[in-house]
Design a protein around this motif. Structure first.
Motif, PDB file in Angstrom:
ATOM      1  N   SER A  44       0.845  -1.196   0.000  1.00  0.00           N
ATOM      2  CA  SER A  44       0.000   0.000   0.000  1.00  0.00           C
ATOM      3  C   SER A  44       0.880   1.245   0.000  1.00  0.00           C
ATOM      4  N   ALA A  45       0.261   2.373  -0.280  1.00  0.00           N
ATOM      5  CA  ALA A  45       0.997   3.641  -0.274  1.00  0.00           C
ATOM      6  C   ALA A  45       1.584   3.912   1.110  1.00  0.00           C
ATOM      7  N   ASP A  46       0.840   3.587   2.167  1.00  0.00           N
ATOM      8  CA  ASP A  46       1.352   3.780   3.528  1.00  0.00           C
ATOM      9  C   ASP A  46       2.555   2.886   3.807  1.00  0.00           C
ATOM     10  N   GLN A  47       2.498   1.633   3.368  1.00  0.00           N
ATOM     11  CA  GLN A  47       3.616   0.706   3.580  1.00  0.00           C
ATOM     12  C   GLN A  47       4.849   1.140   2.806  1.00  0.00           C
ATOM     13  N   SER A  48       4.649   1.747   1.646  1.00  0.00           N
ATOM     14  CA  SER A  48       5.798   2.157   0.832  1.00  0.00           C
ATOM     15  C   SER A  48       6.641   3.212   1.548  1.00  0.00           C
ATOM     16  N   LYS A  49       6.050   3.954   2.470  1.00  0.00           N
ATOM     17  CA  LYS A  49       6.787   4.962   3.233  1.00  0.00           C
ATOM     18  C   LYS A  49       7.718   4.330   4.265  1.00  0.00           C
TER      19      LYS A  49
END
Length: 94
Positions: A44-49
């Motif tokens: 997810s976009a959050d995990q990519s951070k």
């Protein structure tokens, strides 16, 4: 010849758990007796951070194999998702 394997596992930075559910694909390319291991998984976009390209992470697979790897995050065709492309630094250990 490339070989593709479906993998599941966890990602650590040192002893700290970074991602606890990785579901992706591991590829093995062998040329002139030398193996290159690399793969992908969707996040997810959050995990990519949580991941960056300069840190060496440890992938612990569900079957007990472990390896160190580096990752690059690239956009996915699915909104809100990214693709993590990784390459293994040495190989797997049990």
């Amino acid at each position: 010849m490339d070989k593709v394997e479906h993998i599941r596992g966890k990602i650590f930075q040192g002893e700290q758990l970074v991602l606890d559910q990785v579901d992706g694909f591991l590829n093995c390319h062998e040329k002139q007796g030398r193996k290159t291991l690399y793969g992908t998984f969707e996040i997810s976009a959050d995990q990519s951070k949580l991941l960056n390209s300069v840190t060496c992470y440890r992938l612990a697979l569900a079957d007990g194999r472990k390896c160190n790897f580096y990752v690059e995050i690239v956009p996915s065709n699915v909104q809100g998702k990214s693709i993590a492309e990784f390459h293994v630094t040495v190989g797997f250990k049990k």
